[in-house]
Every structure is written in structure tokens, then in C-alpha cells.
Design a protein around this motif. Structure first.
Motif, PDB file in Angstrom:
ATOM      1  N   ALA A  42       0.818  -1.216   0.000  1.00  0.00           N
ATOM      2  CA  ALA A  42       0.000   0.000   0.000  1.00  0.00           C
ATOM      3  C   ALA A  42       0.852   1.266   0.000  1.00  0.00           C
ATOM      4  CB  ALA A  42      -0.944  -0.006   1.204  1.00  0.00           C
ATOM      5  N   GLU A  43       2.059   1.182   0.557  1.00  0.00           N
ATOM      6  CA  GLU A  43       2.919   2.368   0.646  1.00  0.00           C
ATOM      7  C   GLU A  43       3.653   2.644  -0.668  1.00  0.00           C
ATOM      8  OE1 GLU A  43       3.478  -0.350   2.928  1.00  0.00           O
ATOM      9  OE2 GLU A  43       1.835   0.489   4.098  1.00  0.00           O
ATOM     10  N   ILE A  97       2.928  -7.325 -13.056  1.00  0.00           N
ATOM     11  CA  ILE A  97       1.490  -7.464 -12.853  1.00  0.00           C
ATOM     12  C   ILE A  97       1.078  -6.691 -11.595  1.00  0.00           C
ATOM     13  CG2 ILE A  97      -0.450  -9.064 -12.668  1.00  0.00           C
ATOM     14  CD1 ILE A  97       1.338  -9.259 -15.291  1.00  0.00           C
ATOM     15  N   LEU A  98       0.211  -5.713 -11.800  1.00  0.00           N
ATOM     16  CA  LEU A  98      -0.271  -4.863 -10.713  1.00  0.00           C
ATOM     17  C   LEU A  98      -1.564  -5.399 -10.100  1.00  0.00           C
ATOM     18  CD1 LEU A  98       0.390  -1.492 -12.534  1.00  0.00           C
ATOM     19  CD2 LEU A  98       1.631  -2.340 -10.525  1.00  0.00           C
ATOM     20  N   ASP A  99      -2.366  -6.082 -10.916  1.00  0.00           N
ATOM     21  CA  ASP A  99      -3.641  -6.619 -10.441  1.00  0.00           C
ATOM     22  C   ASP A  99      -4.101  -7.676 -11.435  1.00  0.00           C
ATOM     23  OD1 ASP A  99      -5.889  -6.894  -8.819  1.00  0.00           O
ATOM     24  OD2 ASP A  99      -6.955  -5.215  -9.726  1.00  0.00           O
ATOM     25  N   GLY A 100      -4.921  -8.596 -10.975  1.00  0.00           N
ATOM     26  CA  GLY A 100      -5.427  -9.642 -11.846  1.00  0.00           C
ATOM     27  C   GLY A 100      -4.366 -10.700 -12.108  1.00  0.00           C
ATOM     28  N   SER A 101      -4.579 -11.473 -13.175  1.00  0.00           N
ATOM     29  CA  SER A 101      -3.655 -12.561 -13.487  1.00  0.00           C
ATOM     30  C   SER A 101      -3.845 -13.015 -14.924  1.00  0.00           C
ATOM     31  CB  SER A 101      -3.869 -13.729 -12.520  1.00  0.00           C
ATOM     32  OG  SER A 101      -5.243 -14.049 -12.422  1.00  0.00           O
ATOM     33  N   GLY A 102      -2.836 -13.739 -15.411  1.00  0.00           N
ATOM     34  CA  GLY A 102      -2.891 -14.257 -16.770  1.00  0.00           C
ATOM     35  C   GLY A 102      -1.750 -15.219 -17.023  1.00  0.00           C
TER      36      GLY A 102
END
Length: 180
Positions: A42-43, A97-102
């Protein structure tokens, strides 16, 4: 990140397609694939770690791309299809990858087997110039990724074929991994 051999069974490309055969990090390393896990906090401390990798590898530019059905609308299916075509680039492909997936699938040489790499938030992968690969979302249908570039942002895929097989970047890649 989790890596394993693709099962080559028909069906939705967004499914796991897990053959049950794990791929060791040393196999990916021998193919020139590099990987880091940099947890997102978060920081924003993760940015310092990503910046360090970028500086070490000479990446000067970056952007963020989000792939969702809602975001791409009518282009969603055609974009997923184009990402999943086997191709190579004349530059490294770098994704954090910041969010999600693949999934990034890479061709093992010389077996020509697919190795499936499942990436999620905090995973950073570098695919060398000249490696055959493809990308798809997983069943969650969302990914947000930072793309890093050595120069101006560009993403030019060269689909696999006789002409691409003799591309100088492909030839250089094959020479590089033969030395390892």
C-alpha cells in the motif's frame, strides 16, 4: 508465478491447461526468461524495486495497460486472439502485474513444448527478444500490467513462420541460449 508444461488439450485458452509437470526455474533461466516477485504494498515501496530492475536492464519508459472485457468492449475477443497467436518481438517483453492474473506461454527450445507461466499481482517477468511466446488472460478475465520499454513504447509482434524463423533477433536468441 507458477510454471508447468501446457497440456495441449483443446478447450478455452483461459483455463489452466496444467499437464501436472512442473517446470523448474533453471529451465526458464536456460531459455533466457527472468522472473522476480515484488509484492505490491500500500505504501508503494514496490516501485523502488521495479525501478531498480528497470535501471539494471536499461528500461527508460513505461505505461500501464488494463485488459478487461468491459474495457475493450467489442475488441475484447479479437485482442485476446491476437495476443494468443504465437509470436516473438525484437525487444524484450517486460511485464509487472499490478492486479489480476494471466498466462504467458513460452516455447521451450529445442523440444518446442509450451511452458505455461501463470502470473499474478507482484510478478515481474522478462521475456528475451526472439523467444516465441503468447499471452492470454485466465478465467478471472482481468489483468493490469505495467509494461517497461528500453526506448519509446512499442509492441510489434512477429507471428511464427518461415520468415520469422530466420529473423536476426530470433537467430541471436537461439545462439544465446545454445551457449548456456
Amino acid at each position: 508465478m507458477r510454471a508447468y508444461y501446457f497440456d495441449n488439450l483443446p478447450g478455452d485458452q483461459r483455463l489452466l491447461h496444467d499437464s501436472g509437470n512442473h517446470v523448474e526455474d533453471k529451465v526458464l533461466h536456460s531459455l533466457g526468461v527472468r522472473y522476480w516477485h515484488i509484492p505490491i504494498d500500500a505504501e508503494g515501496q514496490y516501485e523502488k524495486s521495479v525501478d531498480a530492475v528497470a535501471e539494471e536492464r536499461g528500461y527508460k519508459n513505461r505505461d500501464v495497460i488494463t485488459i478487461t472485457k468491459e474495457g475493450l468492449g467489442d475488441l475484447y475477443e479479437s485482442k485476446l486472439k491476437s495476443f494468443y497467436e504465437e509470436h516473438m518481438h525484437e525487444d524484450e517483453e517486460i511485464r509487472y502485474i499490478l492486479d489480476g492474473s494471466g498466462f504467458f506461454d513460452v516455447r521451450e527450445h529445442p523440444t518446442d513444448s509450451w511452458i505455461r507461466c501463470h502470473l499474478g499481482a507482484g510478478d515481474l517477468m522478462v521475456l528475451p527478444a526472439g523467444i516465441y511466446h503468447r499471452f492470454t488472460l485466465d478465467e478471472k478475465n482481468v489483468i493490469k500490467a505495467m509494461r517497461l520499454f528500453k526506448d519509446e513504447p512499442k509492441w510489434i509482434p512477429y507471428n511464427r513462420g518461415a520468415e520469422t524463423d530466420v529473423n536476426p533477433y530470433r537467430a541471436e536468441y537461439l545462439q544465446t541460449i545454445a551457449v548456456k
